[in-house]
Design an enzyme around this catalytic site. Structure first.
Site, PDB file in Angstrom:
ATOM      1  N   ASP A  62       0.820  -1.222   0.000  1.00  0.00           N
ATOM      2  CA  ASP A  62       0.000   0.000   0.000  1.00  0.00           C
ATOM      3  C   ASP A  62       0.853   1.271   0.000  1.00  0.00           C
ATOM      4  OD1 ASP A  62      -2.003  -1.879   0.327  1.00  0.00           O
ATOM      5  OD2 ASP A  62      -2.184  -1.544   2.484  1.00  0.00           O
ATOM      6  N   GLU A 105      -9.264   0.240  -4.287  1.00  0.00           N
ATOM      7  CA  GLU A 105     -10.335  -0.400  -3.501  1.00  0.00           C
ATOM      8  C   GLU A 105     -10.939   0.549  -2.459  1.00  0.00           C
ATOM      9  OE1 GLU A 105      -8.678  -3.762  -1.399  1.00  0.00           O
ATOM     10  OE2 GLU A 105      -7.211  -2.530  -0.345  1.00  0.00           O
TER      11      GLU A 105
END
Ligand code: F6P
Length: 362
Positions: A141, A236
């Site tokens: 991430d 997402e």
């Protein structure tokens, strides 16, 4: 005087964990004549004292291997751990003292803890208890603060960008809109970088809430200009100006229980209705975390592993190794935790993508 290092990998795995382990073991044994013990399965293994002696032999040939030879868990927090009470009911308790005892039992002088914010939060909490902890920043991430880059990110960008390339050809052949859901939790670094590298026509990230009407208009414009297809990279954690993030599932005993997922399907359905082209959604999922690390991640992981041992040798515990302006440095775990990074919506990368016509729905 450090004679023995302990090491564990926690949280979601990512490419580059094994190269860090390898670098720690080689540096510790070959440069300093120490020994190294691995705790398996993250903090769960620290609780259960599941260990493996790490040697030059059993860490050989793992540079290119994805995953972690020590296994991992993203559920177990020893400061809030599910254990049976006297009636056999499962209750959450602080069992960190068991971890501390097992570290002592294994004669560990320095614990190298490799993980993202969940794992490093516990790392900080063990450091507060006086455990000599060195953190190593991992996550696809790239949202950990105090470091420019976490290892695993570059590989995931490559995987997602290649997927976008492949989606392009099939979207074009069928005159379709294809939305591609990219991981990254609440940060858009992965979606943004992969979207740029993969030439997405639209990039939706959490830091820039999107207006679906603007996205639809952009795609209609493309159609008017002869481009009867569009590829939409959707992080997402993306959300519309009026909506919320889409949650796939909640994992009750995880330190961060929310698992995001489903936004690409929603965007595809909305766009099909509004634009009139057939739309499909592809969720890249754990493909982004699996497999062999990129060369950049192998190099970064090796640097982190070496730097972690050097930091331990310097006695600078309670810190995480970090990369700043391509220099190895370190930052206090106290500063790393609770301050996750986010994409700057006005930053140079977003502006560059906008300059070449990419729509962010804003
Ligand atoms: O933090 C890494 C990550 O892959 C995120 O991008 C994603 O939201 C999450 O982990 C998925 O977690 P799990 O492996 O539990 O499904």
């Amino acid at each position: 005087m450090i004679k023995r290092i302990g090491i564990l990998t926690g949280g979601g795995d990512c490419p580059g964990l094994n190269p860090v382990i390898r670098a720690v073991v080689k540096t510790a044994i070959e440069k300093y004549g120490m020994s190294v013990v691995g705790f398996k399965n993250g903090y769960k293994g620290l609780y259960n004292n599941e260990t493996v002696e790490l040697t030059l032999e059993n860490t050989s040939g793992i540079l290119h291997r994805g995953g972690t030879i020590l296994f991992s868990s993203n559920k177990d927090n020893l400061f809030d751990y599910l254990v049976p009470d006297e009636n056999g009911n499962m209750v959450k308790k602080n069992v960190s003292h068991v971890g501390v005892e097992n570290i002592k039992k294994n004669n560990v002088d320095a614990m190298i803890i490799i993980g993202g914010d969940g794992t490093l939060t516990s790392g900080r909490d063990f450091a507060r208890l006086g455990v000599p902890v060195i953190g190593v920043p991992k996550t696809i991430d790239n949202d950990l603060s105090s470091t420019d880059t976490t290892f695993g990110f570059d590989t995931a960008v490559g995987v997602a960008a290649e997927a976008l390339d492949r989606i392009h050809t099939t979207a074009e052949s069928h005159h379709r809109i294809i939305t591609v859901e990219i991981m990254g939790r609440y940060a858009g670094f992965l979606g943004l970088s992969a979207g740029i590298a993969g030439g997405a026509d639209v990039i939706l990230i959490p830091e820039i809430p999107y207006d679906i009407n603007k996205v639809a208009d952009h795609i209609k414009n493309r159609i008017a200009n002869g481009k009867e297809f569009s590829v939409v990279a959707v992080a997402e954690g993306a959300k519309s100006v009026t909506g919320e993030v889409v949650i796939q599932k909640v994992i009750e005993n995880s330190p961060d229980p929310v698992r995001l997922g489903g936004i690409a399907q929603k965007v595809a359905e909305d766009l099909e209705q509004m634009v009139g082209l057939e739309a499909r959604a592809t969720i890249l999922g754990h493909i982004q975390r699996g497999g062999t690390p990129s060369s950049a991640d192998r190099i970064l992981s090796t640097r982190y592993g070496v730097a972690a041992v050097e930091l331990a040798m310097a006695g600078k515990f309670g810190n995480m190794v970090a990369l700043k302006d391509n220099q190895m440095t370190y930052a206090s775990l106290e500063d790393v935790i609770g301050a996750n990074k986010a994409v700057d919506p006005n930053g140079e990368l977003v502006q560059a993508a906008k300059a070449i016509g990419t729509c962010f729905g804003d």
